[in-house]
Scaffold this motif. Structure first.
Motif, mmCIF file in Angstrom:
data_model
loop_
_atom_site.group_PDB
_atom_site.id
_atom_site.type_symbol
_atom_site.label_atom_id
_atom_site.label_comp_id
_atom_site.label_asym_id
_atom_site.label_seq_id
_atom_site.Cartn_x
_atom_site.Cartn_y
_atom_site.Cartn_z
ATOM 1 N N LYS A 148 -6.736 -2.646 -0.769
ATOM 2 C CA LYS A 148 -7.930 -1.972 -0.262
ATOM 3 C C LYS A 148 -7.568 -0.968 0.825
ATOM 4 O O LYS A 148 -8.188 0.103 0.924
ATOM 5 C CB LYS A 148 -8.940 -2.998 0.249
ATOM 6 N N GLU A 149 -6.577 -1.291 1.634
ATOM 7 C CA GLU A 149 -6.131 -0.346 2.651
ATOM 8 C C GLU A 149 -5.535 0.904 2.008
ATOM 9 O O GLU A 149 -5.697 2.010 2.522
ATOM 10 C CB GLU A 149 -5.103 -1.008 3.573
ATOM 11 N N LYS B 63 0.847 -1.197 0.000
ATOM 12 C CA LYS B 63 0.000 0.000 0.000
ATOM 13 C C LYS B 63 0.886 1.252 0.000
ATOM 14 O O LYS B 63 0.621 2.233 0.693
ATOM 15 C CB LYS B 63 -0.947 0.005 1.193
ATOM 16 N N GLU C 20 -4.913 -8.604 -1.340
ATOM 17 C CA GLU C 20 -6.037 -7.718 -1.626
ATOM 18 C C GLU C 20 -6.253 -6.745 -0.465
ATOM 19 O O GLU C 20 -6.641 -5.589 -0.675
ATOM 20 C CB GLU C 20 -7.298 -8.531 -1.882
ATOM 21 N N GLN C 21 -5.988 -7.205 0.742
ATOM 22 C CA GLN C 21 -6.125 -6.344 1.910
ATOM 23 C C GLN C 21 -5.231 -5.116 1.793
ATOM 24 O O GLN C 21 -5.654 -3.994 2.091
ATOM 25 C CB GLN C 21 -5.757 -7.121 3.183
ATOM 26 N N GLU D 43 -13.720 -2.249 -8.747
ATOM 27 C CA GLU D 43 -13.031 -3.498 -9.031
ATOM 28 C C GLU D 43 -13.531 -4.068 -10.352
ATOM 29 O O GLU D 43 -14.704 -3.951 -10.692
ATOM 30 C CB GLU D 43 -13.273 -4.521 -7.917
ATOM 31 N N CYS E 258 -4.387 -7.325 -8.354
ATOM 32 C CA CYS E 258 -4.293 -8.287 -7.251
ATOM 33 C C CYS E 258 -4.069 -9.670 -7.861
ATOM 34 O O CYS E 258 -5.015 -10.343 -8.288
ATOM 35 C CB CYS E 258 -5.572 -8.266 -6.414
ATOM 36 N N SER F 110 -8.733 3.391 -9.466
ATOM 37 C CA SER F 110 -9.301 4.624 -8.926
ATOM 38 C C SER F 110 -10.293 5.190 -9.925
ATOM 39 O O SER F 110 -10.129 5.045 -11.144
ATOM 40 C CB SER F 110 -8.193 5.645 -8.646
ATOM 41 N N TYR G 27 -12.788 3.854 -5.738
ATOM 42 C CA TYR G 27 -12.271 2.951 -6.766
ATOM 43 C C TYR G 27 -13.343 1.933 -7.129
ATOM 44 O O TYR G 27 -14.366 1.812 -6.456
ATOM 45 C CB TYR G 27 -11.021 2.229 -6.261
ATOM 46 N N PHE H 241 -6.431 2.364 -0.837
ATOM 47 C CA PHE H 241 -7.512 3.247 -1.272
ATOM 48 C C PHE H 241 -8.259 3.846 -0.081
ATOM 49 O O PHE H 241 -8.623 5.026 -0.094
ATOM 50 C CB PHE H 241 -8.473 2.492 -2.183
ATOM 51 N N ALA H 242 -8.454 3.041 0.948
ATOM 52 C CA ALA H 242 -9.183 3.527 2.125
ATOM 53 C C ALA H 242 -8.400 4.613 2.849
ATOM 54 O O ALA H 242 -8.964 5.654 3.234
ATOM 55 C CB ALA H 242 -9.482 2.369 3.071
ATOM 56 N N LEU I 72 -8.069 -3.209 -9.174
ATOM 57 C CA LEU I 72 -8.697 -2.142 -8.407
ATOM 58 C C LEU I 72 -8.231 -0.826 -9.026
ATOM 59 O O LEU I 72 -7.037 -0.518 -9.011
ATOM 60 C CB LEU I 72 -8.303 -2.204 -6.936
#
Length: 208
Positions: free
Chosen positions: A97-98, A72, A93-94, A109, A132, A123, A107, A100-101, A121
């Motif tokens: 996602k972190e 990330k 994947e975690q 998928e 991923c 934006s 975003y 973007f969060a 993923l």
């Protein structure tokens, strides 16, 4: 992590005498993210990218920049904000996602038809696309070629038996005049257990 431990010919989870020969499995890598054991992640970005940014960009704007084994990395947002298009790949994947969060980036998928089980993923702005999947599932026909590569520990992190495969892939993903910024570390693997494979004293090499 590259997700290719099985190809190395060493049983998963087996220590083979020397840390430099150790095969790190995808499951181990995913577990580190699940447990938050990600001391390698730099929340403020890597100072060497800031120091050598001119080397990577070489006076150019609107580049396509690749982040292998991206995690990330906050530098992805930073370079996208500078007007570049960023593409990363990561098996967790975690982690994606972190990313973007934590940057509050919307975003969506979408599947990657060429790679079974993979997803992208992207934006909503369109300038950050994170795959991923295993990096070895990528090809220039899927992700195109890149004007620059920020390799912060990816070459170091891949299993030693996969290094030539990794280098060969990276060459196929680079444009003719692309810049490759590489960060590596070197240490005594018999004294330090980590997801890195090198020997000698600590060292950082910048290669382009």
């Amino acid at each position: 992590m590259d997700g290719s431990a099985d190809a190395c010919g060493v049983p998963e989870g087996t220590e083979s005498g020397s840390q430099k020969d150790r095969v790190v499995t995808e499951e181990e890598w995913l577990r580190k993210w699940e447990m938050g054991n990600i001391g390698f992640h730099k929340e403020q970005g890597h100072p060497l990218l800031q120091k050598y940014l001119d080397v990577l960009l070489n006076g150019r704007s609107g580049l396509r920049i690749f982040f292998p084994l991206c995690g990330k990395a906050v530098e992805m947002k930073w370079l996208a904000d500078l007007g570049h298009s960023v593409v990363g790949v990561e098996v967790s994947e975690q982690a994606l996602k972190e990313f973007f969060a934590e940057h509050r980036l919307p975003y969506h998928e979408e599947p990657v038809p060429e790679i079974s089980g993979a997803k992208k993923l992207r934006s909503t702005s369109g300038n950050i696309s994170l795959y991923c999947c295993s990096i070895y599932d990528l090809s220039s026909s899927i992700v195109g070629k890149f004007d620059g590569v920020w390799d912060r520990g990816a070459l170091v992190a891949v299993n030693p038996c996969d290094r030539q495969r990794y280098v060969s892939l990276m060459i196929t993903l680079m444009e003719k005049n692309s810049s490759y910024l590489l960060v590596t570390v070197s240490y005594d693997p018999n004294k330090h257990k980590a997801f890195r494979h090198a020997k000698g004293k600590w060292r950082t090499d910048m290669v382009y």
